[in-house]
Design an enzyme around this catalytic site. Structure first.
Site, PDB file in Angstrom:
ATOM      1  N   CYS A  13      -4.392   2.762 -82.414  1.00  0.00           N
ATOM      2  CA  CYS A  13      -5.596   2.913 -81.594  1.00  0.00           C
ATOM      3  C   CYS A  13      -6.372   1.606 -81.721  1.00  0.00           C
ATOM      4  CB  CYS A  13      -6.417   4.147 -81.984  1.00  0.00           C
ATOM      5  SG  CYS A  13      -7.159   4.122 -83.608  1.00  0.00           S
ATOM      6  N   CYS A  87      -5.198   2.487 -76.885  1.00  0.00           N
ATOM      7  CA  CYS A  87      -5.223   1.042 -77.137  1.00  0.00           C
ATOM      8  C   CYS A  87      -4.895   0.247 -75.880  1.00  0.00           C
ATOM      9  CB  CYS A  87      -4.297   0.661 -78.287  1.00  0.00           C
ATOM     10  SG  CYS A  87      -2.547   0.869 -77.972  1.00  0.00           S
ATOM     11  N   CYS A  91      -0.456  -2.830 -76.911  1.00  0.00           N
ATOM     12  CA  CYS A  91       0.687  -2.501 -77.753  1.00  0.00           C
ATOM     13  C   CYS A  91       1.935  -3.195 -77.208  1.00  0.00           C
ATOM     14  CB  CYS A  91       0.900  -0.994 -77.782  1.00  0.00           C
ATOM     15  SG  CYS A  91       2.093  -0.477 -79.016  1.00  0.00           S
TER      16      CYS A  91
END
Length: 139
Positions: A13, A87, A91
């Site tokens: 996150c 997020c 990522c």
């Protein structure tokens, strides 16, 4: 899977101070060593969210020894499953990895009363993930 044949899960996150820490703690607790667990954040906070620490303590899980960590490509690459929690596009994507995106409210700035339902929803999702990762005994 990893060289020791344990599945590896990374929870990501933004701040790595709330949702991903709760998910990692639940997985460590419920999987009892059968899964390698990592968590990280795209912009990690300095400390864990105190309401998250309190909410997890209420269910007997102490996360005071954890700290927010920075998301690295190595952590993603070393994981079989990457669970993102808000997020966004930060990522890294690697072929052959399984990605799950769990939309959950952000506990940042919330009191423990608001964190409890998030904690409980994460537990349900972790229980389902464990079922998916566990080899079937009758196979």
């Amino acid at each position: 899977m990893t060289e020791n044949d344990k599945p590896s899960v990374l929870f990501v996150c933004v701040h790595n101070a709330g949702r991903s820490q709760m998910a990692a703690a639940w997985l460590r607790h419920l999987a009892q060593g059968r899964v390698q667990v990592r968590s990280a954040g795209s912009a990690p906070a300095d400390t864990l969210n105190p309401a998250v620490v309190e909410a997890m303590a209420e269910v007997g899980i102490d996360i005071t020894d954890q700290s927010p960590k920075t998301l690295t490509a190595d952590a993603v690459e070393a994981s079989d499953v990457c669970v993102t929690m808000g997020c966004g596009d930060t990522c890294p994507i690697f072929p052959g990895k399984r990605y799950l995106d769990w939309e959950l409210p952000d506990p940042a700035g919330q009191g423990v009363a608001a964190v409890r339902p998030i904690r409980d929803e994460i537990k349900k999702r972790i229980e389902g993930l464990i079922d998916e990762l566990s080899p079937r005994q009758d196979a």
